[in-house]
Design a protein around this motif. Structure first.
Motif, short mmCIF file in Angstrom:
data_model
loop_
_atom_site.label_atom_id
_atom_site.label_comp_id
_atom_site.label_asym_id
_atom_site.label_seq_id
_atom_site.Cartn_x
_atom_site.Cartn_y
_atom_site.Cartn_z
N LEU A 1 -14.51 -24.95 -1.63
CA LEU A 1 -13.19 -25.54 -1.83
C LEU A 1 -12.36 -24.55 -2.63
N TRP A 2 -11.03 -24.62 -2.50
CA TRP A 2 -10.22 -23.62 -3.18
C TRP A 2 -8.85 -24.14 -3.56
N LYS A 3 -8.25 -23.42 -4.49
CA LYS A 3 -6.82 -23.55 -4.81
C LYS A 3 -6.37 -22.22 -5.38
N LEU A 4 -5.07 -21.97 -5.30
CA LEU A 4 -4.54 -20.66 -5.64
C LEU A 4 -3.20 -20.81 -6.34
N GLY A 5 -3.00 -20.03 -7.38
CA GLY A 5 -1.71 -20.08 -8.06
C GLY A 5 -1.65 -19.15 -9.24
N ASP B 1 0.70 -5.68 -10.47
CA ASP B 1 1.37 -4.78 -11.40
C ASP B 1 2.20 -3.77 -10.61
N THR B 2 3.50 -3.87 -10.72
CA THR B 2 4.40 -2.91 -10.06
C THR B 2 5.19 -2.08 -11.08
N ARG B 3 4.83 -2.21 -12.35
CA ARG B 3 5.57 -1.53 -13.41
C ARG B 3 4.97 -0.16 -13.69
N PRO B 4 5.75 0.91 -13.60
CA PRO B 4 5.23 2.24 -13.90
C PRO B 4 4.83 2.35 -15.37
N PRO B 5 3.81 3.14 -15.65
CA PRO B 5 3.44 3.34 -17.06
C PRO B 5 4.50 4.16 -17.78
N THR B 6 4.64 3.94 -19.07
CA THR B 6 5.64 4.65 -19.85
C THR B 6 5.03 5.54 -20.94
N ASP C 1 -0.24 -12.49 2.49
CA ASP C 1 0.20 -11.33 1.74
C ASP C 1 0.11 -11.62 0.24
N LEU C 2 -0.15 -10.58 -0.52
CA LEU C 2 -0.19 -10.75 -1.96
C LEU C 2 1.19 -11.14 -2.49
N PRO C 3 1.23 -11.87 -3.61
CA PRO C 3 2.52 -12.15 -4.24
C PRO C 3 3.22 -10.85 -4.63
N ARG C 4 4.53 -10.87 -4.59
CA ARG C 4 5.30 -9.67 -4.95
C ARG C 4 5.64 -9.64 -6.43
N ASP C 5 5.58 -10.76 -7.10
CA ASP C 5 5.98 -10.82 -8.51
C ASP C 5 4.85 -10.37 -9.42
N ASN C 6 5.19 -9.62 -10.47
CA ASN C 6 4.20 -9.23 -11.46
C ASN C 6 3.61 -10.47 -12.11
N GLY C 7 2.33 -10.39 -12.42
CA GLY C 7 1.67 -11.50 -13.08
C GLY C 7 0.22 -11.61 -12.68
N ASP D 1 0.82 -1.20 0.00
CA ASP D 1 0.00 0.00 0.00
C ASP D 1 0.86 1.26 0.00
N ALA D 2 0.21 2.42 0.17
CA ALA D 2 0.92 3.69 0.11
C ALA D 2 1.92 3.85 1.25
N GLN D 3 1.72 3.11 2.34
CA GLN D 3 2.64 3.16 3.48
C GLN D 3 3.71 2.06 3.39
N ASN D 4 3.79 1.42 2.21
CA ASN D 4 4.77 0.36 1.97
C ASN D 4 4.53 -0.87 2.83
N GLN D 5 3.26 -1.08 3.21
CA GLN D 5 2.89 -2.26 3.97
C GLN D 5 2.26 -3.31 3.06
N PRO D 6 2.51 -4.60 3.32
CA PRO D 6 1.95 -5.65 2.47
C PRO D 6 0.42 -5.62 2.48
N ILE D 7 -0.16 -5.84 1.31
CA ILE D 7 -1.61 -5.98 1.18
C ILE D 7 -1.94 -7.46 1.25
N ARG D 8 -3.01 -7.78 1.96
CA ARG D 8 -3.39 -9.18 2.12
C ARG D 8 -4.60 -9.50 1.24
N TRP D 9 -4.59 -10.74 0.76
CA TRP D 9 -5.71 -11.24 -0.03
C TRP D 9 -6.70 -11.87 0.95
N ASN D 10 -7.90 -11.27 1.05
CA ASN D 10 -8.85 -11.65 2.09
C ASN D 10 -10.22 -11.97 1.49
N VAL D 11 -10.25 -12.75 0.41
CA VAL D 11 -11.50 -13.11 -0.24
C VAL D 11 -12.34 -13.99 0.69
#
Length: 506
Positions: A332-336, A388-393, A358-364, A316-326
């Motif tokens: 039943l579930w699976k994640l990947g 998405d951590t890539r700035p727009p160009t 925590d959300l994954p850190r890798d783009n995708g 987030d804006a405070q550089n804290q991890p965002i959690r996935w809280n669905v």
């Protein structure tokens, strides 16, 4: 509403043209443009059953008759679910509608050829027999007219293909694109190309499995619901989305991505279509019959809440991890990540509580697959998350207008890459954009007085995930304002805006 706008009021949708793209175009080249069809002499009478659906938006729809339907029953037509459902509501990713009344203003206009205006037939849409954007994007609507009446007037349902076409086979799409076409040409058009491959697609918060891909031209706003025909004129698929004017790898609205290993990638200038071979096995007369022989998701489905906006940053804006809280009680579930998780494989679903990690850190793109116990694994509920951590160009274009006192300017959105802006201006000779305090753009034109010219305008774009791009500066002089007053466009200061979302619009 989100903090961005879809530019459907102030900017015309761009045509699908041969532009340079950073995205891969696998086959290369560009197809021949579509052809405006004429039928004054009956040359295209079998296509008279394709018309303009005036529903939740303007779409294409076509007469579709389940096998065994009697002449006395109400006629039905096939189109996309996003043409009848509130698709911007995330519930569209898991809802299934059955037998809902349609608004009284909805109509289907048949025989929609440019040269036969007196022969067009307008019929009222009576109900939504079925609609779902979960796993498919299809809607069957009931018309306020019988098959017998339509057939007496020379309208026949499109013949149905008994099997999908093979890759490399000649095909055509027939629909009513609006997009960049002038109003006098917004009638039935045909485009020819070849069937390419089958691919599963992720776009915004939807997933569609095993769609057909092609590169036919002029799939634009209004083309939703267009039939895809084989060489024999039989329908086997329904167009539902395109990357024809996509600008982002974020798999956002208007930027559909093919799900591949090791991820999801947008391929430029491609259209995707939902398979309908064997769809009539879901119907007995007008009665829906779900089960192993039917390829439509049944109404019993897993719903969810508290899903994050997508795309998003992992912090987030405070550089804290965002959690996935669905939240999806009892599922039943699976994640990947896309390419590593198969939501339709029922063997590795978990019964434990949903993760709150925590959300994954890798783009995708990542998929959370949800399924009821003992449910049909062909139709999982899928929660899409794009990191998405890539700035727009992209360099923003500015819309400038001369006024009596000077001029106004506004940056032009290119969602999702340019979804928000920070702006400012100052004297041309002394302003350094890096030192200027920028203000958020609030969709109100910024005014510059004549006596302040020349000025340097500073603009920083931000994408939908919240990544800020580089600072860009624009020099505006009194001569530029004079050119605006003379209706002479000054030299462009940025890239030409490619529009998005050519099929659907708010």
């Amino acid at each position: 509403m989100h903090r961005f706008s879809l530019l459907v009021v102030t900017v015309l949708f761009a045509c699908q043209t041969s532009y340079n793209s950073k995205f891969q175009n696998e086959e290369g080249g560009f197809p021949e443009p579509s052809v405006l069809l004429k039928n004054a002499h009956g040359a295209h009478q079998p296509l008279a059953s394709i018309g303009r659906l005036q529903g939740a938006m303007n779409c294409t729809a076509f007469l579709w008759k389940p096998a065994g339907a009697s002449s006395s029953t109400s006629a039905t037509a096939l189109t996309n679910a996003h043409c009848v459902m509130p698709y911007t509501d995330r519930a569209s990713s898991y809802e299934v509608w059955v037998n809902r009344a349609a608004p009284s203003s909805w109509n289907l206009v048949l025989n929609y050829f440019v040269d036969t205006p007196a022969a067009r037939k307008t019929v009222q849409v009576q109900s939504i027999v079925y609609a779902s954007m979960k796993a498919v994007d299809l809607a069957v609507v009931e018309l306020n007219v019988s098959w017998a009446e339509l057939e007496r007037e020379g309208f026949q349902a499109l013949p149905q293909a008994s099997a999908p076409v093979r890759a490399g086979s000649a095909i055509q799409t027939v629909g009513i694109p609006e997009g960049n076409f002038p109003s006098e040409e917004q009638f039935l058009r045909a485009a020819h190309c070849v069937e390419e491959t089958r691919v599963s697609v992720v776009e915004w918060f939807w997933t569609w499995f095993d769609t057909h891909r092609n590169g036919c031209a002029d799939i634009q706003e209004g083309s939703s619901g267009s039939p895809v025909l084989n060489a024999q004129g039989e329908v086997y698929a329904v167009i539902n989305t395109t990357s024809g004017t996509g600008i982002s790898e974020s798999c956002y609205l208007g930027n559909p991505c093919a799900m591949q290993r090791p991820g999801a990638f947008m391929v430029a200038n491609k259209n995707y279509a939902i398979d309908i071979v064997g769809l009539d096995r879901c119907f007995a007369e007008k009665t829906l019959q779900f089960g192993s022989k039917c390829a439509l998701p049944p109404p019993s489905t897993v719903s969810y809440r508290d899903a994050l906006n997508t795309p998003t940053r992992p912090i987030d804006a405070q550089n804290q991890p965002i959690r996935w809280n669905v939240q999806a009680p009892g599922a039943l579930w699976k994640l990947g990540p896309v390419g590593e998780v198969d939501c339709r494989d029922e063997d590795d679903y978990l019964k434990t509580p949903l993760p709150r990690t925590d959300l994954p850190r890798d783009n995708g793109v990542y998929l959370l697959c949800l399924l009821k116990a003992e449910a049909d694994a062909r139709f999982p509920t899928v929660v899409v998350l794009s990191i998405d951590t890539r700035p727009p160009t992209l360099k923003p274009d500015l819309a400038m207008r001369a006024t009596d006192l000077g001029l106004t300017f506004e940056p032009i959105f290119q969602v999702p890459e340019l979804s928000f802006f920070w702006i400012g201006f100052g004297p041309a000779n002394s302003t350094r954009c890096e030192s200027l305090t920028l203000a958020p753009y609030r969709r109100i034109p910024t005014r510059i007085r004549s006596q302040e010219l020349p000025v340097k305008i500073c603009v920083q774009g931000e994408d939908h995930a919240g990544n800020r791009g580089p600072l860009f500066d624009y020099l505006v002089t009194a001569q530029d304002v004079s050119a605006l007053r003379s209706n002479v466009r000054p030299k462009s200061s940025g890239q030409k805006a490619k529009q998005h979302n050519v099929i659907r619009k708010e």
